[in-house]
Design a protein around this motif. Structure first.
Motif, mmCIF file in Angstrom:
data_model
loop_
_atom_site.group_PDB
_atom_site.id
_atom_site.type_symbol
_atom_site.label_atom_id
_atom_site.label_comp_id
_atom_site.label_asym_id
_atom_site.label_seq_id
_atom_site.Cartn_x
_atom_site.Cartn_y
_atom_site.Cartn_z
ATOM 1 N N GLU A 24 24.994 45.669 61.941
ATOM 2 C CA GLU A 24 26.062 46.416 61.280
ATOM 3 C C GLU A 24 25.777 47.917 61.296
ATOM 4 O O GLU A 24 26.667 48.730 61.558
ATOM 5 N N ARG A 25 24.528 48.279 61.009
ATOM 6 C CA ARG A 25 24.126 49.693 61.024
ATOM 7 C C ARG A 25 24.242 50.254 62.440
ATOM 8 O O ARG A 25 24.691 51.383 62.637
ATOM 9 N N GLU A 28 27.817 50.933 63.143
ATOM 10 C CA GLU A 28 28.232 52.136 62.404
ATOM 11 C C GLU A 28 27.813 53.403 63.161
ATOM 12 O O GLU A 28 28.604 54.339 63.317
#
Length: 181
Positions: A24-25, A28
Motif C-alpha cells: 500500500e505504501r 502511495e
C-alpha cells in the motif's frame, strides 16, 4: 527526465522510505511519483555503483512491492557481486518473493560463499533455502538437493531436506539435530 530532475525525485522518494515498505505504501509513493515504477530498478543500479547499500536495499524493497520490471536481474547482479555491506538476506527474500526463476544459481553460490561465516545458525543459508523452495523449479530443487549432501553443515542439510519434504527419507532426527533430548 533530466539527470538532475531524476536525482531530485530519487532523493524525494528515498526520504519517504523509512521502515517496512508495504504494498500500500509503495502504491502511495508510485501515485505521488508516477516515474518511480519505471525508474526504480535504474536507481538500484545507480545506488549500487555509488556503494550506497542502504539506499539499494530501500529501493529494492520498494521495487519488490511495486513488482517493477527488471528487478530480478538487478538483484541477481547484487547477489553475484559478493560485496561487503549488503543485506543479502533481504535480497534473497526478494528473489523468492518475486519468483525470479533465473536466480537459483546465484542464490546457491551465495549460500556456498556464506557457509563458513553463517555458522552456527545459518540464517542466510536458511533464507536461500526458503527462497529456492518458493521458486519451485527443477533447477531450484536440484540446488536444494545439493544442500542436503555431506558437504553442507547438518543444520543446512536438515533445512534443505525439510524444504524438499525428504527429511525422514534422509534419516534426519530433528530433536537430535537441534540439540533437544
Amino acid at each position: 527526465m533530466s539527470h538532475d530532475a531524476g536525482n531530485g525525485v530519487i532523493d524525494r522518494v528515498d526520504a519517504l522510505m523509512d521502515g517496512y515498505i508495504s504494498p500500500e505504501r509503495a502504491q502511495e509513493i508510485s501515485r505521488r511519483y508516477p516515474a518511480v515504477s519505471n525508474a526504480v530498478v535504474g536507481w538500484i543500479r545507480e545506488s549500487a555503483a555509488q556503494r550506497n547499500w542502504r539506499r539499494v536495499e530501500r529501493f529494492a524493497n520498494l521495487a519488490a512491492a511495486l513488482k517493477a520490471a527488471g528487478l530480478g536481474g538487478a538483484v541477481i547482479e547484487l547477489v553475484d557481486s559478493a560485496v561487503e555491506g549488503l543485506n543479502y538476506e533481504d535480497l534473497v527474500d526478494i528473489l523468492g518473493e518475486i519468483g525470479e526463476e533465473a536466480s537459483a544459481n546465484s542464490m546457491f553460490r551465495l549460500a556456498e560463499r556464506s557457509r563458513e561465516h553463517d555458522a552456527p545458525a545459518f540464517w542466510l543459508c536458511q533464507k536461500v533455502i526458503l527462497s529456492l523452495s518458493e521458486l519451485d523449479t527443477d533447477e531450484a530443487r536440484d540446488k536444494l538437493r545439493m544442500m542436503t549432501t555431506a558437504a553442507w553443515p547438518s543444520a543446512v542439510r536438515w533445512h534443505a531436506a525439510v524444504a524438499l519434504g525428504v527429511e525422514e527419507q534422509l534419516g534426519f532426527d530433528e530433536d537430535h539435530l537441534l540439540g533437544h533430548s
